[in-house]
Design a protein around this motif. Structure first.
Motif: not given
Length: 316
Positions: A192-215
């Motif tokens: 599963i692919k992933c990209h992280l974007s950090v917003n230093a001013s808002k003190k947040t991190t955005t994870i961009t990825t795709s659908m997954a399953g297999y519970n």
């Protein structure tokens, strides 16, 4: 061949080449187009607080619940949609083997739609199985849900306590349920692919990825290192083997909830020991945090595959 016919032939060949190129481009890019991107924005404070926690305690408002638990063949869970100020995301809480937990199921139905929150504990789980197309933003305004399956990435799964009643006994194998094949599941998790974007001013991190399953994947874990005990459970580094004892993944973190049957079973085991288990995946906030902290010296880490760990919910 006459000059006019030659020109026509060249044009036809160019047209054919263009068509073939379009087909190839469509085939090549189809997987990336069809697998919609999911964005999850988390507060860095939340990531830091829960990266080494097995569970979360929440004042959970029950908006909508299943009328009855799923049949064992469908996993035996009871799904409950709601909201909690400690989480600030759409939440689905799931009680395992719910048909054996009638008092808690009845309590859920009594609270449903009343707006009265319930003290709820269980394993926190962030996973993109039912994310839909919405951008999940921690802290965004939430209205009560009219469905048991709203777009969500956050679950309390499994629930281990509801209004003081322990549900730790529900963490056991699901009789009548066909578990996911280990090779299929871990091949998916590892790709599963992933990209992280950090917003230093808002003190947040955005994870961009795709659908997954297999519970609910069944596998054998082989302990590879020392166990780390925390207030609400323990973390165990282990390799993943299929049921034929073939190695699938080396050194993955396993999450055990304090005083659960799996935790009581694993605590006396040593490196090299094996355990036949049932697990569900979640995004590893521990590894997300490491990538955030090391992004200046290791910028490529922001584009590594999705980091995950396994919540162990039953032993065989």
């Amino acid at each position: 061949m006459k000059f006019g016919e030659a020109i026509k032939t060249v044009r036809n060949r160019k047209w054919l080449a263009s068509i073939l190129l379009s087909i190839l481009v469509t085939i090549f890019f189809l997987p990336s187009v069809s697998s919609a991107q999911i964005e999850i924005t988390l507060k860095n404070k939340f990531i830091d607080e829960y990266k080494d926690r097995a569970t979360i305690e929440a004042t959970f408002t029950v908006d909508k619940a299943h009328a009855k638990p799923n049949s064992p063949s469908k996993d035996g869970d009871m799904h409950v949609a709601g909201r909690a100020p400690e989480i600030e995301l759409p939440v689905v809480a799931e009680i395992m083997n719910a048909k054996f937990e009638k008092p808690s199921v009845d309590l859920v139905h009594n609270l449903e739609g009343t707006g009265t929150p319930a003290k709820t504990s269980g394993a926190w789980r962030i996973w993109c199985e039912h994310a839909g197309s919405s951008h999940q933003i921690q802290g965004a305004s939430l209205e009560p849900f009219a469905t048991t399956n709203p777009d969500h990435v956050f679950e309390i799964h499994p629930v281990t306590s509801l209004e003081g009643t322990s549900l730790l006994g529900s963490l056991k194998k699901i009789k009548g349920f066909k578990t996911k094949n280990a090779e299929d599941a871990f091949s998916k998790y590892e790709s599963i692919k992933c990209h992280l974007s950090v917003n230093a001013s808002k003190k947040t991190t955005t994870i961009t990825t795709s659908m997954a399953g297999y519970n609910y994947v069944e596998f054998i874990m082989e302990i590879t290192g020392e166990q780390k005990v925390v207030d609400d459970g323990r973390f165990v580094m282990a390799s993943v083997l299929d049921l034929d004892e073939e190695m699938l993944v080396y050194n993955r973190r396993m999450v055990f909830i304090k005083d659960s049957p799996p935790e009581l079973k694993v605590k006396d085991l040593k490196p090299g020991d094996r355990l036949h288990v049932l697990g569900i995946p979640r995004i590893s906030l521990k590894l997300i945090d490491w990538r955030i902290d090391n992004r200046q010296t290791r910028p490529e880490a922001l584009d590594w595959d999705l980091p995950y760990e396994m919540i162990i919910v039953a032993v065989y």
